[in-house]
Design an enzyme around this catalytic site. Structure first.
Site, PDB file in Angstrom:
ATOM      1  N   ASP A 237       0.980  -1.264  -0.017  1.00  0.00           N
ATOM      2  CA  ASP A 237      -0.033   0.005   0.183  1.00  0.00           C
ATOM      3  C   ASP A 237       0.896   1.101  -0.107  1.00  0.00           C
ATOM      4  O   ASP A 237       1.872   1.088   0.297  1.00  0.00           O
ATOM      5  CB  ASP A 237      -1.027   0.115   1.100  1.00  0.00           C
ATOM      6  CG  ASP A 237      -1.732   1.310   1.514  1.00  0.00           C
ATOM      7  OD1 ASP A 237      -2.375   1.704   0.316  1.00  0.00           O
ATOM      8  OD2 ASP A 237      -1.470   1.662   2.630  1.00  0.00           O
TER       9      ASP A 237
ATOM     10  N   ASP B  81      -0.263   5.030   0.968  1.00  0.00           N
ATOM     11  CA  ASP B  81      -0.468   5.946   1.786  1.00  0.00           C
ATOM     12  C   ASP B  81      -0.468   5.412   3.219  1.00  0.00           C
ATOM     13  O   ASP B  81      -1.460   4.649   3.349  1.00  0.00           O
ATOM     14  CB  ASP B  81      -1.734   6.784   1.460  1.00  0.00           C
ATOM     15  CG  ASP B  81      -1.478   7.482   0.081  1.00  0.00           C
ATOM     16  OD1 ASP B  81      -0.382   7.577  -0.308  1.00  0.00           O
ATOM     17  OD2 ASP B  81      -2.830   7.932  -0.395  1.00  0.00           O
TER      18      ASP B  81
ATOM     19  N   CYS C 211     -10.919  -3.288  -9.089  1.00  0.00           N
ATOM     20  CA  CYS C 211      -9.391  -3.096  -8.456  1.00  0.00           C
ATOM     21  C   CYS C 211      -9.612  -2.098  -7.228  1.00  0.00           C
ATOM     22  O   CYS C 211      -8.564  -2.296  -6.259  1.00  0.00           O
ATOM     23  CB  CYS C 211      -8.812  -2.260  -9.592  1.00  0.00           C
ATOM     24  SG  CYS C 211      -9.660  -0.780 -10.228  1.00  0.00           S
TER      25      CYS C 211
ATOM     26  N   LYS D 284      -4.261  -0.580   6.491  1.00  0.00           N
ATOM     27  CA  LYS D 284      -5.795  -0.735   6.659  1.00  0.00           C
ATOM     28  C   LYS D 284      -6.330  -2.250   6.528  1.00  0.00           C
ATOM     29  O   LYS D 284      -5.612  -2.665   5.799  1.00  0.00           O
ATOM     30  CB  LYS D 284      -6.500   0.173   5.653  1.00  0.00           C
ATOM     31  CG  LYS D 284      -6.593   1.629   5.949  1.00  0.00           C
ATOM     32  CD  LYS D 284      -7.431   2.461   4.684  1.00  0.00           C
ATOM     33  CE  LYS D 284      -7.341   3.872   5.213  1.00  0.00           C
ATOM     34  NZ  LYS D 284      -8.023   4.517   4.291  1.00  0.00           N
TER      35      LYS D 284
HETATM   36 MG   LIG Z   1      -3.062   3.291   3.435  1.00  0.00          MG
HETATM   37 ZN   LIG Z   2     -11.015   0.818  -9.255  1.00  0.00          ZN
END
Ligand SMILES: [Mg+2]
Ligand SMILES: [Zn+2]
Length: 198
Positions: free
Chosen positions: A9, A11, A107, A135
């Site tokens: 990931d 962020d 996605c 997350k």
């Molecule tokens: Mg994140």
């Molecule tokens: Zn998407």
């Protein structure tokens, strides 16, 4: 044998989480993150970014900006001798936003579409790959793709102890940050996947 790939990931995992980060100058590496990526590079493990960017759907910034941010992130990583092998992003949102971006896509995490696309493009065996994020939706996307999953306590992960259910705790290993996640990945070697979607 090293893992076939590590999906990251963006962020809150590689760079500091800024709500709807839209400009290259907002990119700040999380301490230790670049060195963690470099250690995977050194082992020949492909590192692939998979990031939800619904700010595009919401009309907060144009889609071209995503590529500019990623070019800048690559430049910052290169200063530490680290590189990303592929960037995948989802610009959509199912219920918010404008035009063609407002769709129920395959996605947006927790769906596994970006991981599946990268696996096709880069010929990755997903059962020997890992997904790392801040997350629970990152862990869900990884598990849905058949990867082992790790949650980091940076970004939104700072709140994990309060918000995880018992089933979610079983979904992923929880470690302090990306550096610790890479420690775990490299120590685990090639043992088979044990996580499952619950
Ligand atoms: Mg994140
Ligand atoms: Zn998407």
């Amino acid at each position: 044998m090293p893992p076939t790939a590590v999906f990251l990931d963006r962020d809150g995992t590689i760079i500091e989480d800024v709500n709807y980060l839209a400009r290259p100058e907002q990119v700040r590496l999380i301490p230790g993150a670049a060195d963690a990526v470099r250690r995977l590079n050194a082992r020949g493990v492909p590192v692939v970014v998979v990031t939800n960017q619904a700010g595009v759907a919401r009309g907060m910034f144009p889609e071209e900006r995503v590529g500019e941010v990623h070019a800048h992130l690559s430049k910052l990583l290169a200063e530490h001798g680290a590189m990303i092998n592929g960037y995948y992003y989802c610009p959509h949102h199912a219920t918010e936003g404008v035009g063609a971006y407002r769709i129920e896509c395959a996605c947006r995490k927790p769906a596994p579409g970006m991981l599946l696309a990268a696996a096709r493009d880069l010929n990755i065996d997903l059962t020997r790959a890992w997904m790392v994020g801040d997350k629970v939706d990152d862990a869900r996307a990884g598990a849905a793709a058949g990867c082992r999953t790790i949650l980091v306590r940076t970004g939104h992960g700072k709140n994990l102890p309060e918000t995880l259910s018992a089933a979610e705790w079983r979904l992923a290993a929880v470690v302090p940050d990306l550096a610790a996640a890479v420690d775990l990945i490299l120590a685990a070697g090639d043992s088979p996947s044990v996580t499952s979607v619950s």
